[in-house]
Enzyme design. Structure first.
Site, mmCIF file in Angstrom:
data_model
loop_
_atom_site.group_PDB
_atom_site.id
_atom_site.type_symbol
_atom_site.label_atom_id
_atom_site.label_comp_id
_atom_site.label_asym_id
_atom_site.label_seq_id
_atom_site.Cartn_x
_atom_site.Cartn_y
_atom_site.Cartn_z
ATOM 1 N N ARG A 90 0.828 -1.207 0.000
ATOM 2 C CA ARG A 90 0.000 0.000 0.000
ATOM 3 C C ARG A 90 0.865 1.260 0.000
ATOM 4 O O ARG A 90 0.573 2.227 -0.694
ATOM 5 C CB ARG A 90 -0.921 -0.009 1.224
ATOM 6 C CG ARG A 90 -1.759 1.261 1.360
ATOM 7 C CD ARG A 90 -2.562 1.249 2.656
ATOM 8 N NE ARG A 90 -3.495 0.141 2.671
ATOM 9 C CZ ARG A 90 -3.971 -0.393 3.784
ATOM 10 N NH1 ARG A 90 -3.566 0.034 4.960
ATOM 11 N NH2 ARG A 90 -4.836 -1.382 3.730
ATOM 12 N N TYR A 91 1.906 1.275 0.814
ATOM 13 C CA TYR A 91 2.761 2.449 0.954
ATOM 14 C C TYR A 91 4.009 2.291 0.082
ATOM 15 O O TYR A 91 4.433 1.170 -0.206
ATOM 16 C CB TYR A 91 3.156 2.637 2.415
ATOM 17 C CG TYR A 91 1.983 2.873 3.337
ATOM 18 C CD1 TYR A 91 1.379 4.125 3.419
ATOM 19 C CD2 TYR A 91 1.478 1.842 4.122
ATOM 20 C CE1 TYR A 91 0.298 4.344 4.267
ATOM 21 C CE2 TYR A 91 0.401 2.052 4.973
ATOM 22 C CZ TYR A 91 -0.184 3.301 5.038
ATOM 23 O OH TYR A 91 -1.251 3.509 5.874
ATOM 24 N N ARG A 94 7.224 0.262 1.969
ATOM 25 C CA ARG A 94 7.042 -0.840 2.916
ATOM 26 C C ARG A 94 5.897 -1.752 2.484
ATOM 27 O O ARG A 94 4.981 -1.338 1.786
ATOM 28 C CB ARG A 94 6.804 -0.333 4.332
ATOM 29 C CG ARG A 94 5.667 0.653 4.487
ATOM 30 C CD ARG A 94 5.891 1.477 5.750
ATOM 31 N NE ARG A 94 4.849 2.440 6.033
ATOM 32 C CZ ARG A 94 4.782 3.650 5.487
ATOM 33 N NH1 ARG A 94 5.683 4.027 4.600
ATOM 34 N NH2 ARG A 94 3.820 4.487 5.809
ATOM 35 N N CYS A 103 -3.887 -17.934 14.554
ATOM 36 C CA CYS A 103 -3.726 -17.097 15.752
ATOM 37 C C CYS A 103 -3.940 -17.958 16.993
ATOM 38 O O CYS A 103 -4.656 -18.966 16.947
ATOM 39 C CB CYS A 103 -4.742 -15.958 15.775
ATOM 40 S SG CYS A 103 -4.556 -14.747 14.457
ATOM 41 N N CYS A 107 -9.529 -12.835 17.630
ATOM 42 C CA CYS A 107 -10.256 -11.642 18.059
ATOM 43 C C CYS A 107 -11.543 -11.527 17.247
ATOM 44 O O CYS A 107 -11.540 -11.631 16.028
ATOM 45 C CB CYS A 107 -9.402 -10.392 17.831
ATOM 46 S SG CYS A 107 -7.830 -10.394 18.709
ATOM 47 N N CYS A 110 -11.605 -8.751 14.364
ATOM 48 C CA CYS A 110 -10.472 -8.748 13.433
ATOM 49 C C CYS A 110 -10.865 -8.216 12.065
ATOM 50 O O CYS A 110 -11.888 -8.614 11.494
ATOM 51 C CB CYS A 110 -9.920 -10.163 13.298
ATOM 52 S SG CYS A 110 -8.493 -10.278 12.200
ATOM 53 N N ARG A 112 -9.341 -8.939 9.442
ATOM 54 C CA ARG A 112 -9.080 -10.002 8.463
ATOM 55 C C ARG A 112 -9.884 -11.260 8.784
ATOM 56 O O ARG A 112 -9.417 -12.385 8.590
ATOM 57 C CB ARG A 112 -7.589 -10.339 8.412
ATOM 58 C CG ARG A 112 -6.774 -9.275 7.726
ATOM 59 C CD ARG A 112 -5.360 -9.715 7.361
ATOM 60 N NE ARG A 112 -4.584 -8.500 7.200
ATOM 61 C CZ ARG A 112 -3.586 -8.134 7.987
ATOM 62 N NH1 ARG A 112 -3.202 -8.915 8.971
ATOM 63 N NH2 ARG A 112 -2.977 -6.977 7.784
ATOM 64 N N ASP A 270 -12.362 -0.888 12.189
ATOM 65 C CA ASP A 270 -12.662 -0.912 10.756
ATOM 66 C C ASP A 270 -14.113 -1.331 10.502
ATOM 67 O O ASP A 270 -14.737 -2.027 11.310
ATOM 68 C CB ASP A 270 -11.720 -1.878 10.034
ATOM 69 C CG ASP A 270 -10.287 -1.383 9.995
ATOM 70 O OD1 ASP A 270 -10.095 -0.153 9.951
ATOM 71 O OD2 ASP A 270 -9.363 -2.225 10.026
ATOM 72 N N ASP A 307 -8.043 4.006 9.550
ATOM 73 C CA ASP A 307 -7.470 3.359 8.381
ATOM 74 C C ASP A 307 -8.504 3.522 7.274
ATOM 75 O O ASP A 307 -9.561 2.878 7.293
ATOM 76 C CB ASP A 307 -7.196 1.877 8.665
ATOM 77 C CG ASP A 307 -5.887 1.412 8.052
ATOM 78 O OD1 ASP A 307 -5.432 2.068 7.097
ATOM 79 O OD2 ASP A 307 -5.332 0.403 8.518
ATOM 80 N N LYS A 314 -3.480 5.221 6.808
ATOM 81 C CA LYS A 314 -3.835 5.726 8.136
ATOM 82 C C LYS A 314 -3.900 7.258 8.142
ATOM 83 O O LYS A 314 -2.960 7.919 7.711
ATOM 84 C CB LYS A 314 -2.826 5.238 9.167
ATOM 85 C CG LYS A 314 -2.733 3.724 9.243
ATOM 86 C CD LYS A 314 -1.619 3.281 10.171
ATOM 87 C CE LYS A 314 -1.407 1.784 10.088
ATOM 88 N NZ LYS A 314 -0.835 1.364 8.780
#
Length: 375
Positions: A90-91, A94, A103, A107, A110, A112, A270, A307, A314
Site C-alpha cells: 500500500r505504501y 514498505r 492465531c 479476536c 479482526c 481479516r 474498521d 485506516d 492511516k
C-alpha cells in the site's frame, strides 16, 4: 513441546468445547464458528472475570457477527493491493507480509476475519512468492510480518523467513506484528529472543486493548523483548464495551509504559463484516484523545487514526486545539481549555539567516582587539 504449544493444544476451539465449558447452545456456536473460527487458549481464558466483560467480548463468539452482511469483507482493499497472495503493498517503501493465517486467540473484531483460521489462505509457496516479490522491488526497505500471528510459527520457520529477508540488501527494517505478548505471553521465550537478536533492527508491534490484559506474564514477555534490544509498540483498537472510556484508556496507556511498551496507535475499528457491532462514534475517540494529551505523559499518548476505507492508509484524527488563526496570531486552547493568543510571524518579516563560518584564530584575535579598543 514447549509450554506455549501445550497451551495451544488445550484451547477451546469447537462448538462442542464452547457448549461444555460455557453451557451455551452448541448449534448456535457451530453456526458462528463455521463462518468465523474461534479459539481461546487457557491463558487468555483465565483473564475473563465475568460474562460479557472486556476480555469476554474480545474472544467469545457472538451471534451479532452474522447480522451485518452489508459490511465489506475487505474494508481496506488489501486484496486489491496484493501483487502476490502474501503481500499487501500500500505504501511506497514498505509492505505487509502475511506469513500465517493462524492465531492463538481469534479476536472477534479482526479486520481479516475473511482470512484468519483458513490455512488455505497462506502456504509455503505464498511465503516464497512474498520473499521473491520483496527481493525484486528495491523500493521496499521496511517489511512488516503479519498474518494471522507470525509467532504462531516455530522459531525455526520464523528464522528462515527473517534470515531470507535480511539477505536482501535493500530491506533495512523488519517489524513483527504479534498479539502473543498479550494473549499468550508464554510464547516469548529466551530462545525466541536470542534468535531475533541476530537480525537487528527488529521491531515488534503488539496489541493490548484493556488494562486487565497487563499481567505479570505479559509484563515479563514485553520486558524480555525490550531486554533483547527490540523496541515494542502497541496498537490498540477502539472497541465498544471494551475500552471506549477515557479513563480506561488512560490506565491502559500508563500501564503499557510501565512494562516498557510505547503506545503507538489507537485505531478506529474498521468497517468489517462480522465486527460492525464493535464500532464507536468517532467523537468517542476524539474525546479519549482529549483526555490523554496533557493529562498523562506525552510518551503514553498514541496517534488516533482511521485506516481509510478503500486502502487510503492511516489518517490521524485530533481534537480541535486551534480556535482561530489569522496572519497576525493564532488562538489556541490547552488541555485545561485555557485560551492563549500566540503571535504569528509573517513570511516577509523573517530575516534571512546566513551561515557564518567559525572564525579562525587570527580573526578571533582581531575581534578581541576591536572589543578592547571600543571599551
Amino acid at each position: 513441546m514447549e509450554l506455549w504449544q501445550e497451551l495451544l493444544r488445550q484451547s477451546i476451539d469447537t462448538a462442542e468445547d464452547f457448549a461444555e465449558v460455557f453451557g451455551v447452545d452448541k448449534d448456535l456456536m457451530r453456526k458462528i464458528i463455521e463462518r468465523y473460527p474461534a479459539r481461546i487458549n487457557p491463558y487468555y481464558l483465565s483473564l475473563i472475570r465475568y460474562k460479557g466483560d472486556p476480555i469476554w467480548l474480545q474472544c467469545f463468539p457472538d451471534i451479532k457477527e452474522l447480522e451485518d452482511e452489508a459490511m465489506p469483507e475487505d474494508p481496506l482493499d488489501e486484496d486489491a493491493m496484493s501483487p502476490v497472495p502474501s503481500i499487501t503493498h500500500r505504501y511506497p517503501d514498505r509492505v505487509l507480509f502475511l506469513v500465517t493465517s493462524q492465531c492463538s486467540m481469534y479476536c472477534r473484531f479482526c479486520t481479516r476475519k475473511r482470512k484468519v483460521g483458513d490455512s488455505s489462505k497462506i502456504n509455503m509457496k505464498f511465503i516464497q512468492d512474498g520473499i521473491e516479490y520483496i527481493r525484486n522491488h528495491p523500493e521496499v526497505r521496511d517489511v512488516i510480518l503479519s498474518g494471522g500471528d507470525p509467532l504462531m510459527l516455530t522459531d525455526y520457520m520464523l528464522e528462515k523467513i527473517i534470515k531470507a529477508l535480511r539477505e536482501i540488501p535493500h530491506v533495512e527494517i523488519i517489524r513483527i506484528g504479534t498479539k502473543m505478548p498479550c494473549v499468550l505471553p508464554q510464547r516469548i521465550t529466551e530462545n525466541l529472543c536470542n534468535m531475533l537478536k541476530k537480525y537487528h533492527p527488529i521491531y515488534v508491534n503488539t496489541h493490548f486493548n484493556h488494562p486487565w490484559e497487563i499481567t505479570p506474564e505479559s509484563k515479563r514477555a514485553c520486558e524480555m523483548l525490550a531486554d533483547a534490544g527490540i523496541p515494542v509498540g502497541n496498537q490498540t483498537v477502539l472497541l465498544r464495551g471494551v475500552n471506549d472510556d477515557p479513563y480506561v484508556m488512560q490506565e491502559l496507556m500508563k500501564k503499557l509504559l510501565a512494562i516498557r511498551v510505547r503506545p503507538y496507535y489507537i485505531y478506529q475499528a474498521d468497517i468489517t463484516r462480522g465486527a460492525n457491532h464493535f464500532r464507536t462514534p468517532i467523537k468517542v475517540g476524539i474525546e479519549i484523545m482529549d483526555k490523554l494529551r496533557g493529562h498523562i505523559s506525552g510518551l503514553a499518548v498514541p496517534y488516533y487514526v482511521i485506516d481509510a476505507p478503500g486502502g487510503g492508509g492511516k489518517i490521524p484524527i485530533l481534537p480541535q486545539y486551534v480556535i482561530a488563526h489569522n496572519e497576525n496570531e493564532i488562538i489556541v486552547r490547552n488541555f485545561k481549555y485555557e485560551i492563549y493568543v500566540y503571535p504569528d510571524v509573517k513570511e516577509d518579516e523573517i530575516e534571512e539567516i546566513r551561515y557564518e563560518p567559525k572564525p579562525t584564530a587570527e580573526k578571533r584575535k582581531i575581534i578581541e582587539r576591536k572589543k578592547w579598543l571600543v571599551e
